[in-house]
Design an enzyme around this catalytic site. Structure first.
Site, PDB file in Angstrom:
ATOM      1  N   ASP A  11     -88.243 -30.082 -32.127  1.00 61.42           N
ATOM      2  CA  ASP A  11     -89.159 -29.031 -32.384  1.00 61.42           C
ATOM      3  C   ASP A  11     -88.930 -27.621 -32.144  1.00 61.42           C
ATOM      4  O   ASP A  11     -89.277 -26.719 -33.153  1.00 61.42           O
ATOM      5  CB  ASP A  11     -90.637 -29.446 -31.751  1.00 61.42           C
ATOM      6  CG  ASP A  11     -90.458 -29.654 -30.192  1.00 61.42           C
ATOM      7  OD1 ASP A  11     -89.297 -29.559 -29.632  1.00 61.42           O
ATOM      8  OD2 ASP A  11     -91.414 -29.812 -29.641  1.00 61.42           O
ATOM      9  N   SER A  42     -96.315 -37.169 -22.298  1.00 58.30           N
ATOM     10  CA  SER A  42     -97.054 -35.859 -22.515  1.00 58.30           C
ATOM     11  C   SER A  42     -98.480 -35.795 -21.850  1.00 58.30           C
ATOM     12  O   SER A  42     -99.352 -35.444 -22.320  1.00 58.30           O
ATOM     13  CB  SER A  42     -97.180 -35.271 -23.925  1.00 58.30           C
ATOM     14  OG  SER A  42     -95.798 -35.342 -24.410  1.00 58.30           O
ATOM     15  N   SER A  43     -98.413 -36.063 -20.482  1.00 53.04           N
ATOM     16  CA  SER A  43     -99.859 -35.942 -19.761  1.00 53.04           C
ATOM     17  C   SER A  43    -100.042 -34.675 -19.792  1.00 53.04           C
ATOM     18  O   SER A  43    -101.255 -34.293 -19.905  1.00 53.04           O
ATOM     19  CB  SER A  43     -99.522 -36.496 -18.280  1.00 53.04           C
ATOM     20  OG  SER A  43     -98.289 -36.105 -17.577  1.00 53.04           O
ATOM     21  N   SER A  44     -99.160 -33.592 -19.750  1.00 54.68           N
ATOM     22  CA  SER A  44     -99.552 -32.355 -19.609  1.00 54.68           C
ATOM     23  C   SER A  44    -100.148 -31.627 -20.963  1.00 54.68           C
ATOM     24  O   SER A  44    -101.003 -30.823 -21.028  1.00 54.68           O
ATOM     25  CB  SER A  44     -98.462 -31.463 -19.252  1.00 54.68           C
ATOM     26  OG  SER A  44     -97.293 -31.481 -19.981  1.00 54.68           O
ATOM     27  N   GLU A  63     -97.901 -23.807 -21.307  1.00 53.10           N
ATOM     28  CA  GLU A  63     -96.314 -24.258 -20.611  1.00 53.10           C
ATOM     29  C   GLU A  63     -95.529 -23.097 -20.682  1.00 53.10           C
ATOM     30  O   GLU A  63     -94.792 -22.925 -19.426  1.00 53.10           O
ATOM     31  CB  GLU A  63     -95.744 -25.191 -21.695  1.00 53.10           C
ATOM     32  CG  GLU A  63     -96.671 -26.616 -21.945  1.00 53.10           C
ATOM     33  CD  GLU A  63     -96.553 -27.741 -20.947  1.00 53.10           C
ATOM     34  OE1 GLU A  63     -95.652 -27.500 -19.817  1.00 53.10           O
ATOM     35  OE2 GLU A  63     -97.270 -28.736 -21.031  1.00 53.10           O
ATOM     36  N   ASP A  77     -95.892 -32.139 -28.780  1.00 52.18           N
ATOM     37  CA  ASP A  77     -96.650 -32.912 -27.895  1.00 52.18           C
ATOM     38  C   ASP A  77     -98.246 -32.459 -28.286  1.00 52.18           C
ATOM     39  O   ASP A  77     -98.979 -33.227 -28.262  1.00 52.18           O
ATOM     40  CB  ASP A  77     -96.430 -32.551 -26.315  1.00 52.18           C
ATOM     41  CG  ASP A  77     -95.029 -32.965 -26.125  1.00 52.18           C
ATOM     42  OD1 ASP A  77     -94.173 -33.509 -27.060  1.00 52.18           O
ATOM     43  OD2 ASP A  77     -94.281 -32.793 -24.583  1.00 52.18           O
TER      44      ASP A  77
HETATM   45  C1  GLA Z   1     -91.011 -32.373 -24.278  1.00 47.33           C
HETATM   46  C2  GLA Z   1     -91.329 -31.110 -24.984  1.00 47.33           C
HETATM   47  C3  GLA Z   1     -91.496 -31.017 -26.602  1.00 47.33           C
HETATM   48  C4  GLA Z   1     -90.094 -31.631 -27.051  1.00 47.33           C
HETATM   49  C5  GLA Z   1     -89.595 -32.775 -26.305  1.00 47.33           C
HETATM   50  C6  GLA Z   1     -88.159 -33.102 -26.924  1.00 47.33           C
HETATM   51  O1  GLA Z   1     -91.685 -33.459 -24.664  1.00 47.33           O
HETATM   52  O2  GLA Z   1     -92.846 -30.595 -24.599  1.00 47.33           O
HETATM   53  O3  GLA Z   1     -91.844 -29.979 -27.165  1.00 47.33           O
HETATM   54  O4  GLA Z   1     -89.177 -30.478 -27.224  1.00 47.33           O
HETATM   55  O5  GLA Z   1     -89.745 -32.561 -24.911  1.00 47.33           O
HETATM   56  O6  GLA Z   1     -88.324 -33.755 -28.159  1.00 47.33           O
END
Ligand code: GLA
Length: 383
Positions: free
Chosen positions: A36, A124-126, A158, A170
């Site tokens: 990303d 991705s809780s955050s 973030e 995320d």
């Molecule tokens: C974390 C980051 C995302 C992405 C992933 C790896 O989840 O928050 O933006 O870079 O790592 O793909």
């Protein structure tokens, strides 16, 4: 008691009233990892676990926020100098500040929130927390910020308030998730397409290595730096290259002498991963799960050997998956702990789960957690 009842009850106890309820999910990502922030593609989907928050304006200039799970309440203001000391509250504060930077007028509010997305598991809780507040406050205070901009609100929270230089995957998945669909997202333009994902005869399951996954202060930001170093070197000859996703292996090889061996390995992975995702989407649309699975395994290999974001535990789970005939398995998310994602044929499923639990527990003295994946809707008001 359901999560909603718990949140309602605590809100009533603390603030003597009730507010609106918002929910945003965590995410999985089938393939396209660390692409990303390299301007490439990702293929995430929202899950049925996330963060639930009750929110109500309180007519003051202060935010009173209570976390059910941490059993903590903090109060903070909405100016830059009011940053709370509790790290979890910085996510809410950051969202407010980023919305204000985009012209939103946000007043004080009371909130109670709770989550069932496992913390530190790479789900991705955050982002779920950021998206719940970005989405909810946008509606409550009628800010009129569009959903793609809300993605950036979460991402910049973030960057500017939590110390992680993440991409947009995320937050995008959490806000744009759609039941039964993955999202093929071009991270350089934010153009996206829903890809129906209902693999007949297969299950998607996460195996949590229960090793802490913490991107703050982790080498995540260093990985990003390596990729940027490679872009700089490539752009000396190819000035249209802004991200690694714009480059190819020939161009990286031309620039090899100008970068460290480490940066070369990282960039190799990122370029290959972007191509792998493109191939995987084609295979997915044809229902060719054998190819999807092969690519998923190749991503694990790249993340482990070239990008070096795996752990002993995750490599072990990957080996067990191979031995059990799993179609595709890999470390998922940022890395340095968390889960593997596994595409498993129905007839191999039970044996895989039992073997993974038994072998992992025997090896590491702790039991991995198993989360079957249900691809679900994104951010929404639920009450
Ligand atoms: C974390 C980051 C995302 C992405 C992933 C790896 O989840 O928050 O933006 O870079 O790592 O793909």
């Amino acid at each position: 008691m359901t999560e909603t009842t718990i949140v309602n009850k605590l809100f009533k106890e603390k603030f003597g009233t009730s507010g609106d309820l918002y929910f945003s999910p965590g995410r999985i990502n089938l393939i396209g990892e660390h692409t990303d922030y390299n301007g490439g593609f990702v293929l995430p989907g929202a899950i049925d676990k996330g963060i639930l928050a009750e929110i109500k304006p309180n007519g003051s200039t202060k935010v009173r926020a209570a976390s059910v799970d941490l059993n903590e309440t903090v109060e903070f203001g909405l100016n830059e100098s009011d940053k709370p000391s509790a790290s979890w509250a910085c996510y809410i504060f950051g969202v407010c500040r980023e919305m204000q930077k985009r012209g939103a007028v946000i007043g004080g509010f009371d909130t109670v929130f709770s989550g069932d997305v496992p913390l530190g598991a790479g789900l991705s809780s955050s982002a779920a927390l950021e998206s719940t507040f970005a989405f909810g406050l946008n509606e409550i205070f009628k800010c009129g910020i569009d959903k793609k901009e809300l993605v950036l609100v979460g991402q910049k929270t973030e960057h500017n308030y939590c110390g992680v230089n993440c991409g947009i995957m995320d937050q995008f998945a959490s806000l744009f998730g759609k039941e039964g669909n993955l999202i093929r997202l071009d991270c350089s333009t934010m153009e996206y397409e829903y890809v129906p994902f209902n693999p007949k005869g297969y299950k998607l399951v996460l195996v949590d290595s229960v090793t802490k996954h913490e991107l703050v202060d982790s080498p995540y930001n260093k990985r990003r730096q390596s990729c940027e170093n490679a872009v700089k070197a490539i752009a000396k000859k190819h000035d249209n290259v802004k991200f690694l996703a714009d480059a190819n292996m020939d161009w990286l090889n031309e620039a090899k002498a100008d970068i460290s061996e480490e940066d070369y390995k990282r960039a190799t992975y990122a370029i290959q991963e972007n191509q792998r995702l493109a191939d995987t989407v084609i295979a997915l649309k044809k229902g060719d799960y054998a190819t999807v699975g092969k690519n998923v395994f190749a991503t694990h290999e790249g993340m482990s050997k070239l990008y070096e974001v795996s752990t002993v535990e995750l490599d072990f789970l990957n080996d067990v998956a191979k031995e059990c005939g799993v179609t595709g398995s890999r470390i998922m998310g940022g890395g340095f702990g968390g889960c593997t994602i596994n595409l498993v044929a129905d007839d191999k499923y039970d044996n895989f789960i039992q073997t993974a639990i038994a072998r992992f527990t025997a090896q590491f003295g702790k039991e991995p957690k198993i989360y079957p994946v249900k691809i679900s809707d994104g951010a929404r008001k639920i009450g």
